[in-house]
Every structure is written in C-alpha cells, then in structure tokens.
Design a protein around this motif. Structure first.
Motif, PDB file in Angstrom:
ATOM      1  N   UNK A   1      40.265  45.649  38.302  1.00  0.00           N
ATOM      2  CA  UNK A   1      39.702  46.670  40.168  1.00  0.00           C
ATOM      3  C   UNK A   1      40.125  47.125  40.700  1.00  0.00           C
ATOM      4  N   UNK A   2      40.680  46.112  41.576  1.00  0.00           N
ATOM      5  CA  UNK A   2      41.845  46.357  42.766  1.00  0.00           C
ATOM      6  C   UNK A   2      43.025  47.400  41.966  1.00  0.00           C
ATOM      7  N   UNK A   3      43.391  47.839  43.043  1.00  0.00           N
ATOM      8  CA  UNK A   3      43.543  48.638  42.738  1.00  0.00           C
ATOM      9  C   UNK A   3      45.408  48.150  42.839  1.00  0.00           C
ATOM     10  N   UNK A   4      46.235  48.778  42.267  1.00  0.00           N
ATOM     11  CA  UNK A   4      47.918  48.171  42.088  1.00  0.00           C
ATOM     12  C   UNK A   4      48.790  48.830  43.323  1.00  0.00           C
ATOM     13  N   UNK A   5      48.279  50.296  44.310  1.00  0.00           N
ATOM     14  CA  UNK A   5      49.138  49.616  44.941  1.00  0.00           C
ATOM     15  C   UNK A   5      48.042  49.261  45.977  1.00  0.00           C
ATOM     16  N   UNK A   6      47.272  48.592  46.686  1.00  0.00           N
ATOM     17  CA  UNK A   6      46.877  47.776  47.752  1.00  0.00           C
ATOM     18  C   UNK A   6      47.307  47.649  47.503  1.00  0.00           C
ATOM     19  N   UNK A   7      47.058  46.709  49.375  1.00  0.00           N
ATOM     20  CA  UNK A   7      47.454  45.472  50.295  1.00  0.00           C
ATOM     21  C   UNK A   7      46.769  44.347  50.471  1.00  0.00           C
ATOM     22  N   UNK A   8      47.229  43.455  49.552  1.00  0.00           N
ATOM     23  CA  UNK A   8      46.942  42.209  49.781  1.00  0.00           C
ATOM     24  C   UNK A   8      47.318  40.522  50.737  1.00  0.00           C
ATOM     25  N   UNK A   9      46.067  39.957  51.396  1.00  0.00           N
ATOM     26  CA  UNK A   9      46.729  39.352  51.814  1.00  0.00           C
ATOM     27  C   UNK A   9      47.833  38.104  51.283  1.00  0.00           C
ATOM     28  N   UNK A  10      47.428  37.668  49.988  1.00  0.00           N
ATOM     29  CA  UNK A  10      47.730  36.617  48.715  1.00  0.00           C
ATOM     30  C   UNK A  10      47.355  37.397  47.258  1.00  0.00           C
ATOM     31  N   UNK A  11      48.476  36.763  46.436  1.00  0.00           N
ATOM     32  CA  UNK A  11      48.597  37.587  44.841  1.00  0.00           C
ATOM     33  C   UNK A  11      46.755  37.617  44.440  1.00  0.00           C
ATOM     34  N   UNK A  12      46.969  36.734  44.043  1.00  0.00           N
ATOM     35  CA  UNK A  12      45.042  36.186  43.685  1.00  0.00           C
ATOM     36  C   UNK A  12      43.813  36.989  43.615  1.00  0.00           C
ATOM     37  N   UNK A  13      44.339  38.085  45.416  1.00  0.00           N
ATOM     38  CA  UNK A  13      43.261  39.118  45.910  1.00  0.00           C
ATOM     39  C   UNK A  13      43.492  40.485  45.363  1.00  0.00           C
ATOM     40  N   UNK A  14      44.650  40.422  43.894  1.00  0.00           N
ATOM     41  CA  UNK A  14      45.237  42.283  43.831  1.00  0.00           C
ATOM     42  C   UNK A  14      44.724  41.859  42.682  1.00  0.00           C
ATOM     43  N   UNK A  15      45.930  43.413  42.282  1.00  0.00           N
ATOM     44  CA  UNK A  15      45.634  43.471  40.722  1.00  0.00           C
ATOM     45  C   UNK A  15      46.450  42.851  40.114  1.00  0.00           C
ATOM     46  N   UNK A  16      45.122  42.319  38.814  1.00  0.00           N
ATOM     47  CA  UNK A  16      46.148  41.862  37.479  1.00  0.00           C
ATOM     48  C   UNK A  16      45.320  41.783  36.623  1.00  0.00           C
ATOM     49  N   UNK A  17      45.554  40.934  36.038  1.00  0.00           N
ATOM     50  CA  UNK A  17      44.707  41.284  34.703  1.00  0.00           C
ATOM     51  C   UNK A  17      44.428  39.915  34.385  1.00  0.00           C
ATOM     52  N   UNK A  18      42.851  39.708  35.177  1.00  0.00           N
ATOM     53  CA  UNK A  18      42.217  38.551  35.152  1.00  0.00           C
ATOM     54  C   UNK A  18      40.739  38.553  35.679  1.00  0.00           C
ATOM     55  N   UNK A  19      39.703  37.997  35.350  1.00  0.00           N
ATOM     56  CA  UNK A  19      38.738  37.784  36.224  1.00  0.00           C
ATOM     57  C   UNK A  19      37.428  36.869  35.089  1.00  0.00           C
ATOM     58  N   UNK A  20      36.287  36.846  35.276  1.00  0.00           N
ATOM     59  CA  UNK A  20      35.558  36.526  35.356  1.00  0.00           C
ATOM     60  C   UNK A  20      35.546  36.549  33.301  1.00  0.00           C
ATOM     61  N   UNK A  21      35.697  36.222  32.255  1.00  0.00           N
ATOM     62  CA  UNK A  21      35.344  36.234  31.260  1.00  0.00           C
ATOM     63  C   UNK A  21      34.342  36.551  30.335  1.00  0.00           C
ATOM     64  N   UNK A  22      33.499  36.018  30.832  1.00  0.00           N
ATOM     65  CA  UNK A  22      31.912  35.494  30.577  1.00  0.00           C
ATOM     66  C   UNK A  22      31.615  34.765  30.783  1.00  0.00           C
ATOM     67  N   UNK A  23      30.036  34.337  30.721  1.00  0.00           N
ATOM     68  CA  UNK A  23      28.996  33.709  31.425  1.00  0.00           C
ATOM     69  C   UNK A  23      28.686  32.744  30.569  1.00  0.00           C
ATOM     70  N   UNK A  24      27.689  31.519  30.962  1.00  0.00           N
ATOM     71  CA  UNK A  24      27.381  30.860  29.801  1.00  0.00           C
ATOM     72  C   UNK A  24      26.090  30.066  30.246  1.00  0.00           C
TER      73      UNK A  24
END
Length: 495
Positions: free
Chosen positions: A411-434
């Motif tokens: 949900x981070x915009x692909x055209x956003x500006x972020x200080x490092x890649x971890x905060x940016x747009x990518x196929x990554x996130x919390x994929x579950x909860x237990x």
C-alpha cells in the motif's frame, strides 16, 4: 458452514468444511515401506507405521491442514522415513506450487542460506536484508490479574509465500539409542509452508518458527539484523545450521533454560534471531479467588550472532511490565552493539533504536489495552498507518504501511519517497497472525488468520493479486486472488 465459539474467545471464528479430506498410511514389513491412500480414517489399520490426514482449504480459509502421526512400535528411522514420505505424497501439489513461487534454490536452508552466501562472497555493500531485518513481530502478554497468558506471532514475508500450512506432528522418537524414553517434544503444532524438511527427515521445522510443544513450551522468534561485516568471518558452514538446532531444542528441551542451552551449541552464525521461549508449566492462572502466579523460568529469551549468543530469564521483567515484544531489534545491549545497532541508528535514525522504533512504541501502546483473546488477536493484526502518528516518517506521503505490527508494504505508493527501501513499495508484509493462550495450547490450538491485514473503515483494503501492480510480474500459483479471510481455530482430528 460451522460456527465455533471458544471459552474466553469474544469474537466469532468460522471454519469452512467444503474441501475433501485426504487420508493415507504407511506400513512396514521387513524394512519395506508400503503406502496406501484411503477415503476415511476408519480404513487405516492399527498396525500403521505412520498415518496422516490432509485438507487444502487455502481458497476458503487461507490454510491447508496436515496432521501426521507415527507408531511407537517402529524404529525412529522408520518413523522419520514414513512421516516424510506420507507428507510429501499428500502435499505434493502444494510443494510444486510453492517451489515455483518461492523456492527454486535450497528449500530447508532458506533462512541460513542468505547469511552463508554473504559470508562466502562478501560484497562491498550490505544487502537490504541485512540492514533491515523486518521479518515478523512477536508478543507475549501476561494479563495483569494473571487470568491468562498469551503468546503470539505475526509472520512478515513476501506475498508470494502465502501458500500456508498448519501442521501437527506426533512423532514417537526416543531420547537416544541408549535411552528409550520418548522425547519431551514428541507432539508439536505449528504454521509452516509446503516442502520444509519433509522427505525422510527426523526434524520437521516451520521457518515461521511458532511452535506449541508437548513439553509445555511455546517457542517463537523474529529475525535480527547484522550489519557488522567483521562478524561474517565467524560464520562456520561446518557447524549446525539454525533450523536444525531449533528443532533439536524443540524436541529435547523440558524447560526454557534447557532450550537455550541446547540451541546455542555449535552456533553456525546463520539466520540470526531473537527467540522467546514461554514455559506454560511455570504459569498458574487466577481461578476461583486464587491469585495466579508466574514462576522463575516462565520466559527465556535468546539472541544469536555469528560467534556469540546471549540468554536470560526475563520472567521478572514480564511480570513487572506485563509484556515482552519482539520486532527484529536485539534486546540485549551487547547483541545490539555487536550487530551494528549503534551505527545503524547514527546512519539512519531512531527507526533502528530498540526503544524508538515505531513498532516498539506501537506495541507498548497497544498491549496496555489487551484484556482478552480478541484484543490480543486484533493487536497482532494492527495497522492504521494513515492515521496513527507512530506510523509517520520522513517520507512522501508522510507515513509508511511498514510502520505497524502487521505491515502492508504493497500500500505504500510506488512513486513515493522513502529514506530506505524497507519503508517503500514492495511485495511484502504481515502475512498471518497466530495467538495461543493458557487454554488453547492445552489442545495445541491457536487462533490464526492467513493473508495481509485489512480494515476497510481505516482505508486498508483486503489484498488482491488482481489489484496489485506487481501481481502480473510475481509468481503466485495456487493462490486465491482475494485475501479477505476470517480468523479460525483448527481442531486437530487425532490430537
């Protein structure tokens, strides 16, 4: 559709039972294995060497379910071989799909391999994965009145990884060839992925690393970063890889102290994590006017780096603060400094500080409002990045969906500006909860949900591959398009 309610569970859990259940069993005769699949458990003979049941509900609940039992009347080697064979056969379709999506390399060494490869061919610049170890969130919560103790874990991973299994193993291994007593951790429930340590293996691992064990322990971990290049010289590929040491500790340990003693032996220095080991044998909940208690040894924490581990009994701290969070940053100052934590803070700012990271502050705030299982579960799915001041950053827009207990980096915009890649747009996130509790872990059960978190009222839609700009370029064979599943409690058939 069946609706289940659980004592102390204050929200509805749905279990959809429209998928075919598969059964199979293995028998041994003169060291020859024979496998048969069948339509019902009643067709499995009492002389089985191993039996299993499998159901793929990924399209209806987000999970597949596998339960494997072996017979104590055959040798450990035969149990291991049979269990691996039967699991491989029943889950073969998922294995192929997960291989295509994620694992065209070394499957079971996935965590260790990154560090091992880096140490063998040290590049000039550190990969993002070593600087930003944002892989999972963990939380232990002791209710102040001692009425319950929750242990929870949220996996952070690429969205391609979301072919998920809940597994139950009952393996009657012996302590050693000379000690015929059954191992303490003979029974174990956990979340995992297709193909991880199955074929002819005695170990059985998760890679999620959230385990409910017959010894009374619940073990979990989150990955910690190591940006200290000098430590990679201490990685020893001839030592025992992390996934093996973790499972040996799970199988053999009778308490948290012993778990840490076993795990830290033959440290490979690969897949460096912060482990939290909760010993439910040392917790007595409040009941009928009797005040509950937490005994010494209830919570042990271990952190690992190449050439160094540190452990401590943090029960007293848990009692005093009522919680212990885990969010990819070392707790122990020596581990923090040795792993390059001070340099990361000086270079990139407070995001890398143990007490100043956004997740640290969000967990501190949210845990204070936990009074029941529903609160605990909702905490592990929390993400309100557009409105929560703790999710803000020096970014454009001024927030990141990574700054949450359950990230939604898509949900981070692909055209956003972020200080490092971890905060940016990518196929990554919390994929579950237990989440498990004092009551649930008695039956090796836990509340679980599969897929990225969503909250439409707060502007967070369910994840859909068809709506994701990276979707056409990323393999996701076997995935449902829309990930809008509800939490469930799976009831094991034979456990």
């Amino acid at each position: 559709m069946k609706i289940y309610s659980q004592c102390s569970l204050l929200f509805i859990l749905t279990t959809v039972t429209i998928c075919e259940t598969k059964y199979g069993y293995v028998t041994w005769q003169e060291n020859k294995l024979t496998f048969k699949d069948c339509e019902s458990a009643s067709q499995i003979p009492i002389t089985f060497g191993a039996r299993a049941t499998f159901k793929n509900e990924i399209n209806s609940t987000g999970w597949a379910f596998l339960e494997v039992h072996t017979s104590k009347d055959v040798t450990d080697e035969q149990q291991a071989y049979a269990a691996g064979f039967i699991e491989g056969y029943l889950t073969r379709d998922l294995i192929w799909m997960h291989w295509q999506n994620m694992l065209k390399g070394w499957i079971n060494m996935l965590g260790d391999l990154d560090d091992l490869a880096f140490s063998l061919a040290l590049p000039k610049d550190l990969p993002d994965g070593l600087l930003f170890g944002d892989h999972c969130t963990g939380l232990i919560k002791l209710l102040p009145d001692f009425t319950n103790l929750y242990t929870a874990h949220t996996t952070w991973n690429s969205y391609q990884s979301m072919l998920r299994l809940q597994k139950m193993y009952v393996l009657h291994y012996k302590i050693s060839p000379l000690d015929k007593k059954r191992i303490p951790g003979y029974k174990m429930a956990f979340t995992s992925y297709p193909a991880f340590v199955q074929y002819m293996s005695a170990l059985r691992q998760s890679t999620d690393d959230f385990y409910i064990i017959s010894s009374g322990l619940v073990a979990g971990e989150t990955t910690i970063s190591n940006s200290n290049k000098t430590l990679f010289d201490l990685i020893n590929p001839l030592c025992v890889m992390e996934y093996i040491r973790g499972m040996i500790a799970n199988r053999l340990a009778v308490d948290g102290y012993q778990w840490t003693r076993i795990f830290r032996q033959h440290n490979s220095g690969t897949y460096n994590n912060q482990w939290y080991i909760v010993d439910y044998n040392k917790f007595t909940p409040t009941s009928k006017g009797c005040k509950g208690k937490a005994e010494k040894g209830l919570l042990w924490v271990l952190e690992q780096l190449p050439g160094y581990t540190e452990t401590a009994d943090l029960t007293e701290q848990l009692v005093n603060t009522t919680y212990f969070p885990s969010y990819n940053i070392p707790y122990f100052p020596t581990i923090f400094n040795l792993s390059g934590g001070n340099v990361r803070v000086a270079t990139f700012g407070d995001w890398f500080g143990y007490k100043t990271n956004p997740r640290a502050n969000i967990l501190k705030e949210k845990q204070a409002g936990i009074t029941n299982l529903r609160d605990m579960f909702n905490t592990m799915r929390y993400n309100d990045f557009k409105h929560d001041p703790l999710s803000r950053c020096a970014c454009v827009p001024p927030y990141s969906a990574c700054n949450a207990i359950a990230a939604r980096n898509d949900l981070n915009p692909a055209n956003g500006t972020f200080p490092f890649r971890a905060l940016g747009h990518r196929s990554h996130g919390g994929t579950d909860a237990k989440v498990t509790s004092w009551h649930l872990r008695n039956n090796y059960e836990f509340v679980a949900v599969s897929g990225p978190t969503f909250n439409i009222s707060r502007g967070i839609p369910p994840f859909a591959w068809s709506e994701f700009d990276m979707g056409p370029h990323l393999p996701h064979i076997g995935h449902p398009d829309l990930w809008a599943f509800q939490p469930i409690i799976h009831h094991w058939e034979w456990a």
